[in-house]
Motif scaffolding. Structure first.
Motif: not given
Length: 436
Positions: A182-188, A237-243, A268-276
């Protein structure tokens, strides 16, 4: 020990309970540990408040005590996880019977202050001889068993005996690697085209997570998600994916490519109160119309009775975001819930498409899904299309949307952009010219 607790405070906490496990191991020849996790209990506290949640937790603890009797030790490992120690030698069959007794008993609802709750559980169990007993390894095995029980699709129970190791060195290394990734931008994000089966034009894309690991190369989501769950990093990880998904839609729009982008969403995301609020923020940040975003739910999430999930899905729809049910037909396919669920698309599980020519029942199931989609006025998308024969059959059935290796595997964004600007190729000739 008293048979009933009058307060959660009187139930041994994690540290006191682990001391109890050690004490039980020191006085007997065999010991078993059962960890009982209350499925999605956070929904209760979120919807009904901590007071009601604590009352239900207390009743659950006392019911467990009643079920298993005074010859066991009970503790509260975490907020909604209880531990039970059984002294003496117990076979796997006996321990499984105790799990089944627990589940059967809790089919009777609990009531408090005009609220009702039916508890379901994930249960992990381990058993061992106390000769050469290692407390840390023993508890770790129980926790690994509970983790596996949570991951099982059709059964919320898992048993690990005293000879099995809870995790391999490589899996632990993957967990550590995730933070660095996550820190080194290895995800795509990679993108698999969704195609109009009649015109063979690209009309959408499903974004899929990939990990460009410096040692192992490109990894698929399985190890990545397992590492995220183990590290409690699913939200990050979910927030990174959405971004990245919103960024990709904006990038496609700038190149004149106007398509629907599908993003997988976890429980997990659907139980996140900050999702919307986060989705609104990303829409504003990247100037992306939320009608261009579709969230893919697995069938078991879509059909949950969870109050919070239903509320979140309703608010998501109000934003204009589409909702699709992924892997339709793979699970229990509760048609009554599908009937009442407000969705934009049903995605037929690829297992039915891949075996289309082998079993006529698969074709009948796909035809039934098409009829359901027509009645609900939602799209029906076939996944896993790999051959021209499958494509012809799907056209005969009347399906108009699909995705699969026949058109393209999931590819990086720049390759996806190139693909949208050219004819889809199969072998050495354009597929569109061969079929139109």
């Amino acid at each position: 020990m008293s048979s009933l607790h009058t307060s959660l405070a009187t139930i041994p906490n994690r540290y006191a309970f682990i001391d109890t496990v050690d004490r039980c191991a020191s006085v007997g020849s065999h010991i078993s540990l059962m960890l009982i996790d209350i499925v999605r209990f956070s929904d209760v506290t979120t919807s009904l408040g901590m007071k009601v949640g604590d009352r239900f937790l207390l009743e659950i603890a006392n019911r467990i005590r009643f079920l298993f009797g005074n010859d066991v030790e009970i503790g509260r490992i975490s907020g909604d996880v209880f531990g039970v120690v059984f002294s003496g030698e117990k076979s796997h069959k006996q321990l499984r019977a105790k799990f089944e007794h627990l589940v059967e008993h809790f089919k009777t609802p609990m009531h408090y202050d005009n609220h009702a709750f039916i508890a379901d559980f994930n249960v992990g169990v381990t058993s061992a001889s106390t000769q050469g007993f290692n407390l840390t390894a023993f508890v770790s095995r129980a926790e690994a068993a509970l983790k596996q029980a949570k991951e099982n699709k059709y059964e919320n129970y898992f048993f690990i005996n005293g000879h099995e190791k809870p995790a391999t060195g490589r899996s632990l290394a993957l967990k550590a690697d995730l933070k660095r990734a996550l820190q080194n931008n290895e995800l795509e994000l990679y993108f698999q085209p969704q195609v109009d089966l009649n015109t063979l034009k690209i009309i959408g894309a499903e974004c899929l997570l990939r990990w460009n690991h410096p040692l192992d190369g490109v990894l698929f989501p399985g190890p990545l998600i397992e590492a995220a769950e183990s590290y409690n990093m699913m939200q990050e990880l979910a927030y990174w994916t959405f971004d990245r998904a919103f960024y990709s839609v904006a990038e496609l729009n700038s190149r004149g490519i106007d398509i629907m982008m599908s993003v997988n969403i976890s429980p997990t995301q659907l139980y996140d109160s900050k999702l919307i609020s986060h989705l609104k923020y990303l829409s504003h940040c990247y100037a992306v119309d939320l009608k261009r975003i579709e969230l893919e739910l697995t069938e078991d999430i879509a059909l949950t009775n969870s109050l919070m999930v239903k509320k979140q899905l309703s608010q998501i729809r109000e934003l204009g975001i589409g909702i699709s049910v992924d892997d339709f037909g793979k699970g229990y396919s509760n048609l009554a819930y599908i009937r009442d669920l407000d969705i934009n698309a049903l995605k037929i599980d690829k297992s039915f498409v891949l075996e289309l020519s082998d079993n006529p029942i698969n074709k009948a199931i796909i035809e039934a899904a098409r009829v359901i989609g027509k009645a609900k006025q939602c799209d029906v998308i076939a996944e896993g299309i790999e051959t021209l024969e499958q494509l012809h059959i799907l056209r005969e059935v009347g399906l108009t949307m699909g995705q699969g290796y026949l058109f393209s595997k999931a590819i990086p964004l720049n390759e996806f952009v190139s693909l949208t600007n050219q004819e889809i190729i199969v072998g050495d000739s354009p597929l569109r010219k061969r079929l139109m």
